[in-house]
Design a protein around this motif. Structure first.
Motif, short mmCIF file in Angstrom:
data_model
loop_
_atom_site.label_atom_id
_atom_site.label_comp_id
_atom_site.label_asym_id
_atom_site.label_seq_id
_atom_site.Cartn_x
_atom_site.Cartn_y
_atom_site.Cartn_z
N GLU A 36 0.83 -1.21 0.00
CA GLU A 36 0.00 0.00 0.00
C GLU A 36 0.87 1.26 0.00
O GLU A 36 0.61 2.20 -0.74
N LYS A 37 1.91 1.27 0.82
CA LYS A 37 2.81 2.43 0.86
C LYS A 37 3.52 2.62 -0.47
O LYS A 37 3.71 3.74 -0.93
N ILE A 38 3.92 1.51 -1.09
CA ILE A 38 4.57 1.57 -2.40
C ILE A 38 3.61 2.15 -3.43
O ILE A 38 3.97 3.03 -4.22
N HIS A 39 2.36 1.68 -3.40
CA HIS A 39 1.34 2.16 -4.35
C HIS A 39 1.04 3.64 -4.13
O HIS A 39 0.94 4.40 -5.10
N GLN A 40 0.92 4.07 -2.87
CA GLN A 40 0.61 5.47 -2.55
C GLN A 40 1.67 6.42 -3.10
O GLN A 40 1.35 7.54 -3.48
N GLN A 41 2.90 5.98 -3.14
CA GLN A 41 3.98 6.84 -3.64
C GLN A 41 4.38 6.52 -5.08
O GLN A 41 5.42 6.97 -5.56
N GLU A 59 6.92 0.42 -10.01
CA GLU A 59 7.86 0.13 -11.10
C GLU A 59 9.30 0.20 -10.62
O GLU A 59 10.14 -0.60 -11.01
N GLN A 60 9.60 1.15 -9.74
CA GLN A 60 10.95 1.30 -9.20
C GLN A 60 11.34 0.06 -8.39
O GLN A 60 12.46 -0.44 -8.50
N ILE A 61 10.41 -0.45 -7.58
CA ILE A 61 10.68 -1.64 -6.77
C ILE A 61 10.91 -2.85 -7.67
O ILE A 61 11.83 -3.64 -7.45
N THR A 65 -0.54 -8.15 0.93
CA THR A 65 -0.21 -6.81 1.42
C THR A 65 1.29 -6.51 1.51
O THR A 65 1.66 -5.36 1.69
N LYS A 66 2.15 -7.51 1.40
CA LYS A 66 3.58 -7.32 1.61
C LYS A 66 4.41 -7.97 0.50
O LYS A 66 3.99 -8.94 -0.12
N ILE A 67 5.61 -7.42 0.30
CA ILE A 67 6.64 -8.02 -0.54
C ILE A 67 7.80 -8.35 0.39
O ILE A 67 8.20 -7.50 1.20
N PHE A 68 8.34 -9.55 0.27
CA PHE A 68 9.45 -10.00 1.12
C PHE A 68 10.66 -10.26 0.23
O PHE A 68 10.66 -11.18 -0.57
N ILE A 69 11.68 -9.42 0.39
CA ILE A 69 12.91 -9.57 -0.38
C ILE A 69 13.94 -10.21 0.55
O ILE A 69 14.38 -9.59 1.53
N VAL A 70 14.31 -11.45 0.24
CA VAL A 70 15.24 -12.21 1.09
C VAL A 70 16.66 -11.98 0.58
O VAL A 70 16.96 -12.26 -0.58
N LEU A 71 17.51 -11.46 1.48
CA LEU A 71 18.86 -11.07 1.13
C LEU A 71 19.89 -11.77 2.00
O LEU A 71 19.59 -12.16 3.13
N GLU A 72 21.08 -11.87 1.47
CA GLU A 72 22.23 -12.33 2.25
C GLU A 72 22.37 -11.40 3.46
O GLU A 72 22.23 -10.18 3.33
#
Length: 111
Positions: free
Chosen positions: A56-61, A65-67, A93-100
């Protein structure tokens, strides 16, 4: 593509937050769109960092596309001096980016 996730599991009478095969631990940092949490791969015991982004925060701003670009670039870049993207998961509602997981604190504080 992104895989579905399963949240919640009871261990010893307490709820353990889980995303896919990762048990979520303490908060490492916070940003505009969400938090970064330490997590553990329950299959291998590997410690990782999970960037949890609020859709939602990503969409509001208007940053969707940047993400997507950031994720696509991270998938392509494999270098010993760049944090490795391990996988991406998503819920409604969430995106989970799993990183080292890189230890040693904030990079900003080092420069």
């Amino acid at each position: 593509r992104w895989r579905a996730l399963a949240l919640g599991k009871v261990r010893g009478g307490t709820m353990v937050k889980r995303v896919g095969k990762y048990e979520i631990g303490r908060t490492l940092g916070e940003g505009t769109f969400g938090k970064v949490k330490q997590a553990t791969n329950v299959e291998t015991g590997q410690k990782v960092a999970i960037k949890i982004l609020d859709k939602e925060k990503i969409h509001q701003q208007s940053m969707g596309e940047q993400i997507k670009k950031e994720i696509n670039v991270m998938k392509m870049v494999k270098h010993k001096h760049v944090v490795n993207l391990l996988e991406v998961l998503a819920s409604k509602t969430k995106i989970f980016i799993v990183l080292e997981l890189i230890r040693g604190g904030e990079l900003f504080d080092k420069i």
